[in-house]
Design an enzyme around this catalytic site. Structure first.
Site, PDB file in Angstrom:
ATOM      1  N   THR A 144       0.805  -1.228   0.000  1.00  0.00           N
ATOM      2  CA  THR A 144       0.000   0.000   0.000  1.00  0.00           C
ATOM      3  C   THR A 144       0.839   1.280   0.000  1.00  0.00           C
ATOM      4  O   THR A 144       0.281   2.377   0.031  1.00  0.00           O
ATOM      5  CB  THR A 144      -0.969  -0.004   1.200  1.00  0.00           C
ATOM      6  OG1 THR A 144      -0.225  -0.350   2.377  1.00  0.00           O
ATOM      7  CG2 THR A 144      -2.088  -1.016   1.002  1.00  0.00           C
ATOM      8  N   SER A 146       3.207   4.605   0.320  1.00  0.00           N
ATOM      9  CA  SER A 146       3.457   5.711   1.246  1.00  0.00           C
ATOM     10  C   SER A 146       2.765   6.979   0.764  1.00  0.00           C
ATOM     11  O   SER A 146       2.282   7.043  -0.373  1.00  0.00           O
ATOM     12  CB  SER A 146       4.970   5.955   1.323  1.00  0.00           C
ATOM     13  OG  SER A 146       5.451   6.321   0.040  1.00  0.00           O
ATOM     14  N   VAL A 184      16.017  13.956  -2.253  1.00  0.00           N
ATOM     15  CA  VAL A 184      15.879  13.662  -3.677  1.00  0.00           C
ATOM     16  C   VAL A 184      14.684  14.398  -4.298  1.00  0.00           C
ATOM     17  O   VAL A 184      14.832  15.103  -5.310  1.00  0.00           O
ATOM     18  CB  VAL A 184      15.712  12.137  -3.886  1.00  0.00           C
ATOM     19  CG1 VAL A 184      15.565  11.813  -5.351  1.00  0.00           C
ATOM     20  CG2 VAL A 184      16.889  11.396  -3.285  1.00  0.00           C
ATOM     21  N   ASP A 313       7.275   0.535   0.004  1.00  0.00           N
ATOM     22  CA  ASP A 313       7.383   1.702   0.894  1.00  0.00           C
ATOM     23  C   ASP A 313       6.722   1.482   2.254  1.00  0.00           C
ATOM     24  O   ASP A 313       7.012   2.203   3.205  1.00  0.00           O
ATOM     25  CB  ASP A 313       6.712   2.928   0.240  1.00  0.00           C
ATOM     26  CG  ASP A 313       7.595   3.590  -0.805  1.00  0.00           C
ATOM     27  OD1 ASP A 313       8.635   3.004  -1.159  1.00  0.00           O
ATOM     28  OD2 ASP A 313       7.228   4.688  -1.270  1.00  0.00           O
ATOM     29  N   HIS A 445      34.693   3.871 -26.532  1.00  0.00           N
ATOM     30  CA  HIS A 445      35.176   5.256 -26.571  1.00  0.00           C
ATOM     31  C   HIS A 445      34.509   5.990 -27.730  1.00  0.00           C
ATOM     32  O   HIS A 445      34.437   5.430 -28.823  1.00  0.00           O
ATOM     33  CB  HIS A 445      36.691   5.265 -26.770  1.00  0.00           C
ATOM     34  CG  HIS A 445      37.243   6.645 -26.958  1.00  0.00           C
ATOM     35  ND1 HIS A 445      37.375   7.529 -25.909  1.00  0.00           N
ATOM     36  CD2 HIS A 445      37.649   7.301 -28.082  1.00  0.00           C
ATOM     37  CE1 HIS A 445      37.860   8.671 -26.376  1.00  0.00           C
ATOM     38  NE2 HIS A 445      38.031   8.568 -27.688  1.00  0.00           N
TER      39      HIS A 445
HETATM   40  C1  LIG Z   1       7.826  12.856  -6.675  1.00  0.00           C
HETATM   41  C2  LIG Z   1       8.378  11.475  -6.492  1.00  0.00           C
HETATM   42  C3  LIG Z   1       9.382  11.016  -7.310  1.00  0.00           C
HETATM   43  C4  LIG Z   1       9.886   9.742  -7.153  1.00  0.00           C
HETATM   44  N1  LIG Z   1      10.868   9.337  -7.995  1.00  0.00           N
HETATM   45  C5  LIG Z   1      11.381   8.095  -7.861  1.00  0.00           C
HETATM   46  C6  LIG Z   1      12.368   7.630  -8.754  1.00  0.00           C
HETATM   47  O1  LIG Z   1      12.777   8.337  -9.679  1.00  0.00           O
HETATM   48  N2  LIG Z   1      12.856   6.386  -8.588  1.00  0.00           N
HETATM   49  C7  LIG Z   1      12.420   5.571  -7.571  1.00  0.00           C
HETATM   50  O2  LIG Z   1      12.910   4.449  -7.454  1.00  0.00           O
HETATM   51  N3  LIG Z   1      11.474   5.985  -6.711  1.00  0.00           N
HETATM   52  C8  LIG Z   1      10.939   7.216  -6.835  1.00  0.00           C
HETATM   53  N4  LIG Z   1       9.947   7.624  -5.992  1.00  0.00           N
HETATM   54  C9  LIG Z   1       9.499   6.688  -4.940  1.00  0.00           C
HETATM   55  C10 LIG Z   1       8.549   5.634  -5.516  1.00  0.00           C
HETATM   56  O3  LIG Z   1       7.450   6.278  -6.098  1.00  0.00           O
HETATM   57  C11 LIG Z   1       8.087   4.682  -4.425  1.00  0.00           C
HETATM   58  O4  LIG Z   1       9.211   4.144  -3.762  1.00  0.00           O
HETATM   59  C12 LIG Z   1       7.273   3.548  -5.011  1.00  0.00           C
HETATM   60  O5  LIG Z   1       6.133   4.038  -5.668  1.00  0.00           O
HETATM   61  C13 LIG Z   1       6.838   2.582  -3.913  1.00  0.00           C
HETATM   62  O6  LIG Z   1       6.098   1.562  -4.483  1.00  0.00           O
HETATM   63  P1  LIG Z   1       5.021   0.748  -3.654  1.00  0.00           P
HETATM   64  O7  LIG Z   1       4.510  -0.312  -4.585  1.00  0.00           O
HETATM   65  O8  LIG Z   1       5.563   0.318  -2.351  1.00  0.00           O
HETATM   66  O9  LIG Z   1       3.849   1.783  -3.302  1.00  0.00           O
HETATM   67  P2  LIG Z   1       3.056   2.892  -4.139  1.00  0.00           P
HETATM   68  O10 LIG Z   1       3.649   3.151  -5.430  1.00  0.00           O
HETATM   69  O11 LIG Z   1       2.869   4.021  -3.186  1.00  0.00           O
HETATM   70  O12 LIG Z   1       1.651   2.198  -4.415  1.00  0.00           O
HETATM   71  C14 LIG Z   1       0.755   1.879  -3.403  1.00  0.00           C
HETATM   72  C15 LIG Z   1      -0.631   1.747  -3.998  1.00  0.00           C
HETATM   73  O13 LIG Z   1      -1.488   1.149  -3.031  1.00  0.00           O
HETATM   74  C16 LIG Z   1      -2.763   1.758  -3.125  1.00  0.00           C
HETATM   75  N5  LIG Z   1      -3.481   1.518  -1.865  1.00  0.00           N
HETATM   76  C17 LIG Z   1      -3.157   1.972  -0.628  1.00  0.00           C
HETATM   77  N6  LIG Z   1      -4.009   1.486   0.304  1.00  0.00           N
HETATM   78  C18 LIG Z   1      -4.894   0.714  -0.374  1.00  0.00           C
HETATM   79  C19 LIG Z   1      -6.011  -0.080   0.027  1.00  0.00           C
HETATM   80  N7  LIG Z   1      -6.344  -0.222   1.319  1.00  0.00           N
HETATM   81  N8  LIG Z   1      -6.691  -0.728  -0.935  1.00  0.00           N
HETATM   82  C20 LIG Z   1      -6.349  -0.622  -2.249  1.00  0.00           C
HETATM   83  N9  LIG Z   1      -5.301   0.087  -2.664  1.00  0.00           N
HETATM   84  C21 LIG Z   1      -4.569   0.738  -1.739  1.00  0.00           C
HETATM   85  C22 LIG Z   1      -2.444   3.211  -3.375  1.00  0.00           C
HETATM   86  O14 LIG Z   1      -3.555   3.872  -3.930  1.00  0.00           O
HETATM   87  C23 LIG Z   1      -1.267   3.086  -4.345  1.00  0.00           C
HETATM   88  O15 LIG Z   1      -1.728   3.074  -5.669  1.00  0.00           O
HETATM   89  C24 LIG Z   1       9.389   8.892  -6.136  1.00  0.00           C
HETATM   90  C25 LIG Z   1       8.363   9.334  -5.311  1.00  0.00           C
HETATM   91  C26 LIG Z   1       7.856  10.608  -5.484  1.00  0.00           C
HETATM   92  C27 LIG Z   1       6.746  11.057  -4.597  1.00  0.00           C
END
Ligand SMILES: Cc1cc2nc3c(=O)[nH]c(=O)nc-3n(C[C@H](O)[C@H](O)[C@H](O)COP(=O)(O)OP(=O)(O)OC[C@H]3O[C@@H](n4cnc5c(N)ncnc54)[C@H](O)[C@@H]3O)c2cc1C
Length: 466
Positions: A144, A146, A184, A313, A445
């Site tokens: 889910t 962050s 970052v 996350d 190169h």
């Molecule tokens: C501006 C920005 C730039 C970034 N750039 C980079 C980058 O260049 N490279 C990089 O590696 N990382 C980057 N990150 C970090 C990266 O986005 C996160 O580390 C990554 O998205 C984490 O993935 P995740 O699958 O854990 O969670 P998320 O991508 O946060 O996905 C979680 C999903 O779960 C859903 N959810 C939550 N609770 C529920 C529920 N109860 N039921 C159904 N759905 C739910 C949410 O709606 C969401 O869609 C960036 C972050 C930001 C904010």
């Protein structure tokens, strides 16, 4: 009721990759996403839109600052910001649409709605139209993600006091953007608006920007960003943020404790992100959460409820898309009875400013603290023919290797294309290469990758071009 081998809650890079790997391994898989687009933070309001705006603003910056030297004259150059944002939205839509295709292709059932445990094997999915349905799953993977974090005294109104989500969809270019947090996200978005003409002030609590990265990288990046016009205030502690209607006033105490006032039209709060578990019903199944809000797991990313896993996350570790992806793959393979492994030391970190910053393995500070006997080699980008040809002279690469075995322990790069070049260092370290292994490998190169070879040569005082 629908029955699944595995249900994945959340469709970010952790969740959708876990779902695909489960399906590849023959498990009947469902994915639940509360928003009506797939891809999570990364695809919708993170990695992809920020890189779209970084690339667009980079083109503009190059056109204004560098084209003339390259012999290209452009007149009447201007930014159509609405178009820039529209293109970013189109990139996001295409990328998220690609995840729908992958779910279809792998026969993964997609449920739109908020997933919430009713017990350890049942998840209620509540939809926006007020209806709900329940699915049964032998195993569940929580992914889910962050949300942006803030400071207790700051009220994020999403109008002038904004997070990265709003900064990716502004309707105007700020005149003065105050960025709170020199990590970052703050530096990437600060760079976007600085390139587009905003005055940008970055306020960082720690003595260095990008805290936690090798000190050489922070120092070099700060130098480059200052040269580009960003104002950077390190060792400044923000004490108040106030939206006064058409301006925001930020007060920060400097190193000596004297208050400094900043006035701007927008303030970006980029002080980190916090794990998101709201609405999951963790209490119904008794899943333990740490003081920092992270779901607690063992080394197999299994929660204290043995059929429920958590990745990305929402658990401890770097908040990075590729870390979440590796964890998604690992859990899927564990569920399928395989024995996968992740070396967290080899998850690279990247800052997509220009020059780009990328690192893997231990920093010099970490090696010193651990008392490791190491040697180091550095090579400046400006000594490369390729860097002069493209006018990307800033930066350097530092290689840290074990003094006795010569095994590479850390690689720290700042320079053009470092984000792509770090892959070579990751592979080298995965195969436990010595600096000599890289030094003796032919690098095309003229390319920027020659700097990695030269830094490896420099570890044993035999760089050719410096
Ligand atoms: C501006 C920005 C730039 C970034 N750039 C980079 C980058 O260049 N490279 C990089 O590696 N990382 C980057 N990150 C970090 C990266 O986005 C996160 O580390 C990554 O998205 C984490 O993935 P995740 O699958 O854990 O969670 P998320 O991508 O946060 O996905 C979680 C999903 O779960 C859903 N959810 C939550 N609770 C529920 C529920 N109860 N039921 C159904 N759905 C739910 C949410 O709606 C969401 O869609 C960036 C972050 C930001 C904010």
């Amino acid at each position: 009721m629908n029955n699944y081998d595995v249900a994945v809650i959340g469709s970010g890079p952790g969740g959708y990759v876990a779902a695909i790997r489960c399906a590849q391994l023959g498990l009947k898989t469902a994915i639940i996403e509360k928003y009506n687009t797939l891809g999570g933070t990364c695809l919708n309001v993170g990695c992809i839109p920020s890189k779209a705006l970084l690339d667009s603003s980079h083109h503009y910056y190059d056109a204004t600052k560098h084209f003339k030297t390259h012999g290209i004259n452009v007149s009447d150059l201007s930014v159509n910001f609405q178009q820039m944002i529209a293109r970013k939205n189109e990139v996001v839509a295409q990328t998220s649409g690609g995840i729908n295709y992958l779910m279809d292709k792998n026969n993964i059932d997609v449920f739109q709605g908020v997933g919430s445990f009713s017990d350890a094997t049942h998840i209620v999915i509540s939809k926006t139209d007020g209806t709900s349905e329940t699915i049964e799953a032998s195993k569940t993977i929580i992914a889910t993600g962050s949300k942006p974090a803030s400071l207790p005294f700051i009220s994020v109104d999403k109008k002038r006091v904004i997070t990265s989500t709003e900064a990716l969809s502004l309707t105007e270019i700020p005149k003065h953007l105050i960025v709170i947090g020199g990590g970052v996200i703050g530096l990437e978005l600060g760079s976007v608006y600085s390139r587009l003409g905003s005055e940008v002030s970055v306020i960082e609590y720690m003595p260095n920007i990008t805290p936690g990265m090798d000190a050489m990288l922070s120092k070099e990046l700060q130098k480059s960003l200052k040269k580009q016009g960003l104002k950077i205030y390190t060792s400044h502690k923000v004490t108040s943020v106030e939206n006064k209607g058409n301006e925001v006033v930020v007060i920060a105490d400097d190193k000596k404790g004297n208050p400094v006032e900043f006035k701007g039209d927008y303030t970006l709060i980029s002080v980190g992100r916090k794990p998101y578990t709201e609405g999951l019903g963790l209490d119904k199944v008794g899943i333990k959460v740490s003081e920092r809000g992270q779901i607690e797991t063992n080394e197999h990313l299994q929660t204290n409820v043995s059929n429920i896993y958590a990745i990305g996350d929402v658990v401890k570790g770097a908040m990075l898309a590729h870390k979440a992806e590796e964890e998604g793959t690992l859990v899927a393979e564990l569920i399928a009875g395989q024995k996968p492994h992740i070396d967290y030391n080899l998850i690279p970190g990247v800052v997509y400013t220009w020059p780009e910053v990328a690192a893997v393995g231990k920093t010099e500070e970490q090696l010193k603290e651990a008392g490791v006997n190491y040697k180091s080699g550095t090579f400046a980008m400006r000594a490369l023919g390729r860097a002069r040809a493209s006018m990307d002279l800033d930066g350097q690469i530092k290689v840290l290797a074990d003094a006795e075995t010569d095994e590479i322990l850390g690689v720290h790069m700042i320079g053009a294309r470092a984000a792509d070049m770090i892959a070579e260092a990751v592979i080298a370290m995965e195969f436990r290469a010595s600096s000599e292994d890289i030094a003796r490998s032919s690098h095309a190169h003229p390319t920027f990758t020659e700097a990695f070879k030269e830094a490896c040569l420099a570890v044993n005082d035999r760089a050719i071009h410096s």
